[in-house]
Design a protein around this motif. Sequence first.
Motif, PDB file in Angstrom:
ATOM      1  N   ARG A   1       4.203   2.730  -8.272  1.00 12.06           N
ATOM      2  CA  ARG A   1       4.157   2.218  -6.685  1.00 12.06           C
ATOM      3  C   ARG A   1       5.530   2.817  -6.352  1.00 12.06           C
ATOM      4  O   ARG A   1       6.618   2.967  -7.063  1.00 12.06           O
ATOM      5  CB  ARG A   1       3.904   0.849  -6.753  1.00 12.06           C
TER       6      ARG A   1
ATOM      7  N   GLN B   1       6.581   1.321   0.815  1.00  8.71           N
ATOM      8  CA  GLN B   1       5.324   1.911   1.743  1.00  8.71           C
ATOM      9  C   GLN B   1       5.736   2.751   3.044  1.00  8.71           C
ATOM     10  O   GLN B   1       6.995   2.358   3.555  1.00  8.71           O
ATOM     11  CB  GLN B   1       4.807   0.538   2.154  1.00  8.71           C
TER      12      GLN B   1
ATOM     13  N   GLU C   1      -1.031  -3.229  -2.103  1.00 10.72           N
ATOM     14  CA  GLU C   1      -0.290  -4.603  -1.609  1.00 10.72           C
ATOM     15  C   GLU C   1       1.295  -4.793  -1.804  1.00 10.72           C
ATOM     16  O   GLU C   1       1.909  -3.922  -2.325  1.00 10.72           O
ATOM     17  CB  GLU C   1      -0.982  -5.811  -2.517  1.00 10.72           C
ATOM     18  N   GLU C   2       1.747  -5.825  -1.184  1.00 13.32           N
ATOM     19  CA  GLU C   2       3.114  -6.042  -1.497  1.00 13.32           C
ATOM     20  C   GLU C   2       3.711  -5.002  -0.757  1.00 13.32           C
ATOM     21  O   GLU C   2       4.805  -4.556  -1.372  1.00 13.32           O
ATOM     22  CB  GLU C   2       3.488  -6.371  -2.840  1.00 13.32           C
ATOM     23  N   GLN C   3       3.632  -4.601   0.478  1.00 14.63           N
ATOM     24  CA  GLN C   3       4.478  -3.459   0.984  1.00 14.63           C
ATOM     25  C   GLN C   3       4.779  -2.269   0.219  1.00 14.63           C
ATOM     26  O   GLN C   3       5.915  -1.843   0.370  1.00 14.63           O
ATOM     27  CB  GLN C   3       5.577  -4.281   1.538  1.00 14.63           C
ATOM     28  N   SER C   4       3.608  -1.757  -0.258  1.00 16.37           N
ATOM     29  CA  SER C   4       3.898  -0.647  -1.256  1.00 16.37           C
ATOM     30  C   SER C   4       2.770   0.704  -1.281  1.00 16.37           C
ATOM     31  O   SER C   4       1.642   0.106  -0.672  1.00 16.37           O
ATOM     32  CB  SER C   4       4.018  -0.902  -2.776  1.00 16.37           C
TER      33      SER C   4
END
Length: 122
Positions: A36, A39, A83-86
């Motif tokens: 990851r 983002q 998810e989680e801005q990635s």
Amino acid sequence: MILRLLPLALLAACAIAPPPEAPDAVAAPAVEEAGRIAQVDPARAAFCVSQDMPDSHVLLVQDGAAVRPAAGPDYALTLVLAEEQSLAWRLLVASGVADPAATAARLRQALAGCMGRIGRDT
């Protein structure tokens, strides 16, 4: 008559299923990695990576984009929103490539370089 068919036409349009996710381009990979990153727009990142990979193209997939060679299933670097801005990335290199580890390294370096350039642009 037309007014009676209009609701049926609208219902039929809503019944169209979304396209399935694109299958991995590499059936039996010699190298498979995933991770990851912060983002960014997946299409922008894929286009940036494709500029560093000769004879490659960008393929839009559901929720992201992939970088693949113009001819043959030698590698695939897929970038999708997570998810989680990635942004989740997945790298596959075929076993038939002359040096799978070197190809994977070039793709990783291109992705890292692009993240630095895109990060400075935003």
